[in-house]
Design a protein around this motif. Structure first.
Motif, PDB file in Angstrom:
ATOM      1  N   GLN A 162       0.834  -1.214   0.000  1.00 44.25           N
ATOM      2  CA  GLN A 162       0.000   0.000   0.000  1.00 44.25           C
ATOM      3  C   GLN A 162       0.860   1.251   0.000  1.00 44.25           C
ATOM      4  O   GLN A 162       0.495   2.265  -0.604  1.00 44.25           O
ATOM      5  CB  GLN A 162      -0.931  -0.004   1.217  1.00 44.25           C
ATOM      6  N   ILE A 163       2.008   1.193   0.685  1.00 44.75           N
ATOM      7  CA  ILE A 163       2.912   2.353   0.726  1.00 44.75           C
ATOM      8  C   ILE A 163       3.379   2.717  -0.675  1.00 44.75           C
ATOM      9  O   ILE A 163       3.537   3.889  -1.018  1.00 44.75           O
ATOM     10  CB  ILE A 163       4.112   2.055   1.648  1.00 44.75           C
ATOM     11  N   VAL A 164       3.577   1.701  -1.526  1.00 45.89           N
ATOM     12  CA  VAL A 164       4.038   1.948  -2.899  1.00 45.89           C
ATOM     13  C   VAL A 164       2.996   2.723  -3.698  1.00 45.89           C
ATOM     14  O   VAL A 164       3.325   3.641  -4.458  1.00 45.89           O
ATOM     15  CB  VAL A 164       4.353   0.611  -3.604  1.00 45.89           C
ATOM     16  N   SER A 165       1.729   2.355  -3.545  1.00 41.58           N
ATOM     17  CA  SER A 165       0.698   2.917  -4.414  1.00 41.58           C
ATOM     18  C   SER A 165      -0.114   4.045  -3.787  1.00 41.58           C
ATOM     19  O   SER A 165      -0.974   4.622  -4.462  1.00 41.58           O
ATOM     20  CB  SER A 165      -0.280   1.801  -4.844  1.00 41.58           C
ATOM     21  N   THR A 166       0.151   4.399  -2.528  1.00 43.32           N
ATOM     22  CA  THR A 166      -0.680   5.405  -1.867  1.00 43.32           C
ATOM     23  C   THR A 166      -0.138   6.812  -2.093  1.00 43.32           C
ATOM     24  O   THR A 166       1.012   7.009  -2.532  1.00 43.32           O
ATOM     25  CB  THR A 166      -0.761   5.116  -0.357  1.00 43.32           C
ATOM     26  N   LEU A 167      -0.950   7.786  -1.768  1.00 45.68           N
ATOM     27  CA  LEU A 167      -0.541   9.188  -1.850  1.00 45.68           C
ATOM     28  C   LEU A 167       0.402   9.520  -0.697  1.00 45.68           C
ATOM     29  O   LEU A 167       0.368   8.885   0.361  1.00 45.68           O
ATOM     30  CB  LEU A 167      -1.772  10.101  -1.793  1.00 45.68           C
ATOM     31  N   ASP A 168       1.238  10.523  -0.897  1.00 46.99           N
ATOM     32  CA  ASP A 168       2.221  10.888   0.121  1.00 46.99           C
ATOM     33  C   ASP A 168       1.577  11.231   1.456  1.00 46.99           C
ATOM     34  O   ASP A 168       2.142  10.948   2.522  1.00 46.99           O
ATOM     35  CB  ASP A 168       3.053  12.078  -0.368  1.00 46.99           C
ATOM     36  N   ALA A 169       0.394  11.820   1.416  1.00 48.20           N
ATOM     37  CA  ALA A 169      -0.273  12.230   2.657  1.00 48.20           C
ATOM     38  C   ALA A 169      -0.621  11.032   3.531  1.00 48.20           C
ATOM     39  O   ALA A 169      -0.608  11.112   4.763  1.00 48.20           O
ATOM     40  CB  ALA A 169      -1.543  13.017   2.325  1.00 48.20           C
ATOM     41  N   GLU A 170      -0.914   9.881   2.909  1.00 49.37           N
ATOM     42  CA  GLU A 170      -1.296   8.691   3.663  1.00 49.37           C
ATOM     43  C   GLU A 170      -0.099   7.789   3.953  1.00 49.37           C
ATOM     44  O   GLU A 170      -0.192   6.889   4.795  1.00 49.37           O
ATOM     45  CB  GLU A 170      -2.350   7.901   2.878  1.00 49.37           C
ATOM     46  N   LYS A 171       0.982   8.024   3.263  1.00 47.47           N
ATOM     47  CA  LYS A 171       2.128   7.116   3.351  1.00 47.47           C
ATOM     48  C   LYS A 171       2.715   7.092   4.756  1.00 47.47           C
ATOM     49  O   LYS A 171       3.117   6.029   5.258  1.00 47.47           O
ATOM     50  CB  LYS A 171       3.178   7.551   2.322  1.00 47.47           C
ATOM     51  N   GLN A 172       2.772   8.239   5.397  1.00 49.60           N
ATOM     52  CA  GLN A 172       3.395   8.314   6.718  1.00 49.60           C
ATOM     53  C   GLN A 172       2.652   7.452   7.738  1.00 49.60           C
ATOM     54  O   GLN A 172       3.282   6.748   8.540  1.00 49.60           O
ATOM     55  CB  GLN A 172       3.452   9.774   7.192  1.00 49.60           C
ATOM     56  N   ALA A 173       1.342   7.470   7.704  1.00 57.12           N
ATOM     57  CA  ALA A 173       0.553   6.669   8.644  1.00 57.12           C
ATOM     58  C   ALA A 173       0.748   5.174   8.395  1.00 57.12           C
ATOM     59  O   ALA A 173       0.855   4.377   9.340  1.00 57.12           O
ATOM     60  CB  ALA A 173      -0.920   7.038   8.533  1.00 57.12           C
ATOM     61  N   LEU A 174       0.818   4.775   7.123  1.00 55.34           N
ATOM     62  CA  LEU A 174       1.031   3.367   6.791  1.00 55.34           C
ATOM     63  C   LEU A 174       2.417   2.905   7.241  1.00 55.34           C
ATOM     64  O   LEU A 174       2.579   1.805   7.786  1.00 55.34           O
ATOM     65  CB  LEU A 174       0.866   3.152   5.285  1.00 55.34           C
ATOM     66  N   GLU A 175       3.418   3.762   7.015  1.00 55.53           N
ATOM     67  CA  GLU A 175       4.779   3.414   7.427  1.00 55.53           C
ATOM     68  C   GLU A 175       4.876   3.277   8.941  1.00 55.53           C
ATOM     69  O   GLU A 175       5.554   2.369   9.451  1.00 55.53           O
ATOM     70  CB  GLU A 175       5.763   4.473   6.927  1.00 55.53           C
ATOM     71  N   ALA A 176       4.199   4.157   9.659  1.00 52.87           N
ATOM     72  CA  ALA A 176       4.239   4.093  11.122  1.00 52.87           C
ATOM     73  C   ALA A 176       3.612   2.797  11.628  1.00 52.87           C
ATOM     74  O   ALA A 176       4.126   2.150  12.549  1.00 52.87           O
ATOM     75  CB  ALA A 176       3.514   5.302  11.710  1.00 52.87           C
ATOM     76  N   ARG A 177       2.523   2.372  11.005  1.00 51.06           N
ATOM     77  CA  ARG A 177       1.874   1.130  11.429  1.00 51.06           C
ATOM     78  C   ARG A 177       2.749  -0.079  11.109  1.00 51.06           C
ATOM     79  O   ARG A 177       2.905  -0.997  11.925  1.00 51.06           O
ATOM     80  CB  ARG A 177       0.515   0.998  10.744  1.00 51.06           C
ATOM     81  N   ALA A 178       3.338  -0.103   9.897  1.00 48.79           N
ATOM     82  CA  ALA A 178       4.200  -1.219   9.512  1.00 48.79           C
ATOM     83  C   ALA A 178       5.441  -1.278  10.404  1.00 48.79           C
ATOM     84  O   ALA A 178       5.891  -2.361  10.792  1.00 48.79           O
ATOM     85  CB  ALA A 178       4.600  -1.085   8.046  1.00 48.79           C
ATOM     86  N   LEU A 179       6.000  -0.110  10.743  1.00 44.30           N
ATOM     87  CA  LEU A 179       7.177  -0.062  11.608  1.00 44.30           C
ATOM     88  C   LEU A 179       6.841  -0.595  13.001  1.00 44.30           C
ATOM     89  O   LEU A 179       7.612  -1.377  13.583  1.00 44.30           O
ATOM     90  CB  LEU A 179       7.698   1.371  11.704  1.00 44.30           C
ATOM     91  N   ASN A 180       5.711  -0.196  13.531  1.00 43.28           N
ATOM     92  CA  ASN A 180       5.320  -0.638  14.867  1.00 43.28           C
ATOM     93  C   ASN A 180       5.159  -2.158  14.927  1.00 43.28           C
ATOM     94  O   ASN A 180       5.603  -2.815  15.872  1.00 43.28           O
ATOM     95  CB  ASN A 180       4.011   0.051  15.275  1.00 43.28           C
ATOM     96  N   LEU A 181       4.532  -2.740  13.897  1.00 46.80           N
ATOM     97  CA  LEU A 181       4.376  -4.192  13.855  1.00 46.80           C
ATOM     98  C   LEU A 181       5.722  -4.893  13.695  1.00 46.80           C
ATOM     99  O   LEU A 181       5.973  -5.931  14.307  1.00 46.80           O
ATOM    100  CB  LEU A 181       3.446  -4.588  12.703  1.00 46.80           C
TER     101      LEU A 181
END
Length: 927
Positions: A559-578
């Motif tokens: 999802q990080i690859v195909s998402t907009l920059d505005a949403e990317k940070q939230a996805l990265e934070a969730r993936a990092l936490n897991l």
């Protein structure tokens, strides 16, 4: 177990920036001894947990540097790595990538050396760590990694690399598989297995469990009696399997409060598809690339279904359609398209934007004109080898243009040929539009890679698939809606059960078939499912929760690859936490390993990502032993010899087959002769002629019966060799000169075997031979270049003279270093294929156990009657193959030869005309 004291832990750190890859250990032989290497892999409901443990001792009198090197599957996440040195454990700690990088950078600023490791292959990534070991000291390396096995063309595949680079006293691999659905088939394949090693491989299986063990002794690991210190273990060990399925809503499995839902129903009809192939023909595709593309495209076009529609667009600076609109995949249209594909030439620039938009326009126009069949699927398949250079060249704008044009109506699949194309660009382009990207590696099997990819998407079974669960029952569910479901694949959804979930867990799966909607309903009793995973031998603790975390992270990264920059940070934070919570080394995390104090080296190893692999040569060469005398002047790199002579004084010419006794003592030639000459053609002639078969104490020996010339002429073997069962007095010749072109050589419905081939009369050899088995469904196509094995629409290419050992239900396939491929089964005719490089170079067909042919055998090699000294009897044998015993002249057909005391004679009386050979104990004439 001890851990480093605070004073010792402040030494140098090793930073592993998210790498994943299985094992080799590199060190100078006799100095560094790997005395134990074990692999324990437990596959529980498709989720694999692998532990690799290597124990080493430094036998030298000086400090030595040992490099622990691994190759692991690309999709695997490392979860732990540790070193135990002199009883002290140096563990790995997972940290955020930025924090680990700071630690590494600080070490570099202090003047400590840094190494960068970023090697990657097709299916594996490489990982290595070096450490200094004192004299007589022991060190234990342990690496743990996990992965979810993905169903690909009807099978799951567990890949292990076996490369110890030296003999290992205790070497053991254990693979435990537990599948509650039931194991439908299980097969193993190895690229290093020999007759001796096969005795160390055992497989046990019941309905739901399987155990594969490989435990070779030192003598079995030896490359040859002359190379007793060199190991033959160097290559892949693969376990493939599938599970039982029905036409249902799938299998829900529950363990420790988490669930996984596997969905892959059987017996669904294929949905017709409308597919447009968009082919790059720019100048960079010239040569081998365009040749392989044409070859693959011709094969793919032949695989289109009768209800499919298609078109071709070739592009360089401009895009050109083959037809103005989509056409039906009739035989006439397909043949015309093949001719078009054959004529595609590479030249010009690369206009990706216009080519894809043209494909979209063709589909949109066909839809407006109601030319697309109701309920059909629309696909665009792009193949390119470079970045855009003509027209719109901004990748972001191209991605935006394509996404707006497709608007969720079609699926786009992108294939990147080689490393000169931006994979990140293609990956986003595909993920934005409901497809996926794949790299095609430049190699001799590139055409097969293209064909395999097409097979993955060739048979859509469902569209708009949605999983539904009671909202009060589950939470934290992974992706539960999918655009397409293809034959041979599997959809996977995982999640967490709420605390007060009911005793019966229910789910619905909705989707669309060709002309109707469908809803699957399935239920699973929680207590029964939990109980199924209580076997500690096959299960590792909380595997379902880790499976859920693994799948969630992988989907977030996509999802990080195909998402907009505005949403990317939230996805990265969730993936990092897991990643941190479950100790996964991912592209967002790093593993920091504390090394013993005073070791002045830091290394960084980044998890290779496809879009970072540009302009690199990827190879799978041998890993060398490395020896460093720390603090001294000696420094050398050496490796085990790559020579692997097929001939040994003790065994003679070795082939490969099931375990059996060694050859009886004999010489390939009479003692008074000198058979081997230094001239390469002669050597090659005799090499091939003497290596036809070595199974159950059989070999092909050339016996010279004339003494007129000290340098006998090279021998050209027959195109077909057939061993008569149990009759030592029977003699055979082979003559296929009357056969020309593609021919059905043998067909036996009773045996479920069909053999076809293309025989070239002028060259007197086969240009290709194809063997097809009905059960298991398998096709083997041999050409002078390689052997292509196709099973469940999955094709693999094997080069001649590369060791292969594959065991599947009902069939064993082996190839030895001499280039003999054997297809054998306890109750079937044994078929051998050989790539002959001597006089009359080409393919040779060998048949053994011919008494197992049924009475329904037919084909060009069809039967005639024959007789023996034991009395006449009727026997079906191929035309062109005649049994010529000494009292059977009346049955001989020219050019059949008779075996005389002084050699081979024509059917009519005359002097000897050829040498005598034997296959096993059966003398025969070479015609």
């Amino acid at each position: 177990m001890k851990t480093p004291a605070p004073g010792r832990a402040c030494g140098i750190v090793l930073v592993l920036l998210s790498l994943a890859t299985l094992q080799t250990l590199r060190a100078q032989k006799n100095d560094i001894d790997i005395y134990s290497l074990t692999v324990d892999s437990r596959v529980s409901s498709r989720f694999a947990h692998t532990v690799v443990t290597s124990r080493v001792v430094n036998k030298a009198s000086t400090l030595q540097e040992v490099t622990f090197q691994m190759e692991l599957p690309k999709k695997a996440f490392i979860t732990n790595f540790s070193m135990i040195i002199d009883g002290v454990t140096y563990p790995g700690n997972i940290k955020e990538k930025a924090a680990a990088q700071e630690q590494y950078s600080a070490a570099v600023e202090r003047g400590e050396s840094a190494g960068l490791v970023k090697a990657t292959g097709r299916k594996t990534e490489q990982f290595q760590v070096s450490v200094s070991v004192a004299p007589a000291a022991k060190i234990t390396f342990e690496l743990v990694y996990e992965e979810l096995l993905v169903r690909h063309l009807g099978a799951y595949e567990l890949l292990l690399k076996v490369q110890p680079q030296q003999l290992v006293k205790h070497l053991q691999m254990d693979i435990y598989i537990f599948e509650p659905q039931g194991i439908s088939f299980l097969e193993t394949e190895s690229t290093f297995m020999t007759n001796e090693l096969a005795e160390a491989l055992t497989t046990s299986q019941n309905k739901t469990k399987a155990h594969v063990r490989f435990k070779p002794m030192l003598s079995q690991q030896q490359k040859s009696p002359e190379q007793q210190q060199d190991t033959v273990l160097d290559g892949n060990f693969i376990v493939r399997y599938d599970v039982d399925r029905t036409l249902s809503g799938g299998s829900i499995q529950i363990e420790n409060g988490y669930f996984v839902h596997y969905f892959a129903p059987e017996h669904l009809a294929t949905i017709p598809k409308n597919v447009i192939f968009v082919i790059d023909k720019s100048g960079s595709m010239s040569g081998r690339k365009i040749q392989q593309t044409r070859e693959a495209l011709i094969k793919i076009l032949g695989d289109l279904g009768p209800r499919d529609q298609f078109n071709l667009i070739s592009f360089s600076g401009e895009a050109t359609p083959w037809k103005p609109q989509l056409v039906a995949a009739s035989a006439e249209n397909v043949n015309e398209a093949k001719s078009y594909a054959t004529a595609i030439q590479a030249q010009g620039g690369t206009n990706i934007n216009d080519a894809i938009l043209m494909a979209v326009q063709l589909l949109e126009r066909a839809n407006r004109e109601e030319l697309l069949p109701a309920g059909s699927v629309t696909l665009i398949i792009l193949l390119t080898d470079g970045d855009p250079t003509v027209g719109e060249t901004n990748p972001s704008k191209i991605q935006k243009n394509v996404q707006e044009a497709i608007d969720g109506q079609h699926s786009l699949f992108c294939l990147g040929f080689g490393f000169d194309v931006s994979y990140a660009f293609l990956e986003k382009l595909a993920l934005d539009n409901g497809g996926l990207a794949r790299r095609i590696y430049e190699d001799s099997d590139s055409a097969l890679q293209l064909q395999d990819f097409y097979q993955e998407v060739a048979n859509p079974l469902m569209t708009s698939v949605a999983f539904e669960y009671p909202s009060n029952t589950v939470e934290a569910v992974t992706q539960d809606a999918f655009r397409l479901f293809f034959k041979g694949s599997e959809l996977v959804v995982a999640g967490k059960l709420r605390d007060q979930s009911p005793d019966v867990f229910s789910a619905k799966v909705r989707g669309q078939l060709h002309m109707e909607n469908i809803t699957f309903v399935t239920e699973s009793r929680v207590a029964e499912q939990e109980e199924a995973f209580w076997s500690p031998r096959y299960i590792f603790h909380s595997f379902m929760e880790r499976l859920w975390a693994y799948l969630t992270i992988q989907q977030l990264l996509e999802q990080i690859v195909s998402t907009l920059d505005a949403e990317k940070q939230a996805l990265e934070a969730r993936a990092l936490n897991l990643s941190l919570s479950y100790s996964f080394v991912t592209p967002l995390t790093s593993m920091v390993i504390t090394k013993p104090e005073g070791q002045e080296q830091s290394q960084v190893a980044e998890k290779p990502v496809e879009n970072e692999n540009r302009h690199r040569n990827v190879h799978s060469g041998h890993t060398l032993f490395r020896y460093h005398s720390v603090g001294g002047k000696a420094s050398r790199v050496s490796g085990g010899s790559s020579a692997d002579p097929v001939f040994s004084k003790r065994r003679g010419w070795r082939g490969q087959g099931p375990p059996g006794p060694l050859h009886p003592p004999h010489l390939p030639y009479p003692p008074h002769r000198t058979p081997w000459r230094p001239t390469p053609p002669d050597v090659m002639s005799r090499l091939s002629a003497t290596s036809f078969l070595d199974e159950h104490d059989m070999d092909l020996r050339i016996k010279e019966t004339t003494t007129a010339s000290p340098h006998p002429a090279p021998i050209q073997p027959p195109s077909v060799i057939l061993l008569l069962p149990g009759q030592s007095v029977d003699r055979l010749c082979v003559d296929l000169k009357r056969s020309q072109g593609p021919t059905n050589l043998l067909s036996d419905p009773g045996q479920g075997i069909e053999v076809t081939g293309h025989y070239e009369t002028e060259k007197a050899h086969f240009s290709w031979i194809e063997v097809t088995f009905k059960k298991p469904q398998l096709q083997v196509r041999a050409s002078p270049e390689h052997v292509v094995v196709t099973r469940n629409r999955r094709s693999s290419a094997y080069k001649w003279k590369k060791t292969l050992y594959s065991v599947m239900p009902g069939l064993k396939m082996t190839m030895d270093k001499a280039g003999l491929l054997l297809l054998s089964s306890p109750d079937r005719v044994t078929i051998g294929l050989l790539s002959w490089h001597g006089p009359g170079a080409g393919l040779r067909l060998l048949l053994r156990d011919t008494d197992r042919f049924s009475s329904h055998v037919s084909g060009t090699l069809e039967s005639s009657s024959w007789t023996t000294k034991r009395g006449p009897r009727e026997r079906r044998f191929p035309a062109g193959l005649w049994s010529c015993s000494s009292d059977a002249r009346s049955y001989a057909h020219p050019p059949c030869h008779l075996l005389g005391a002084d050699g081979c004679h024509p059917a009519t009386t005359g002097p000897p005309v050829g040498p005598v050979t034997s296959w096993g104990e059966q003398p025969m004439c070479l015609c």
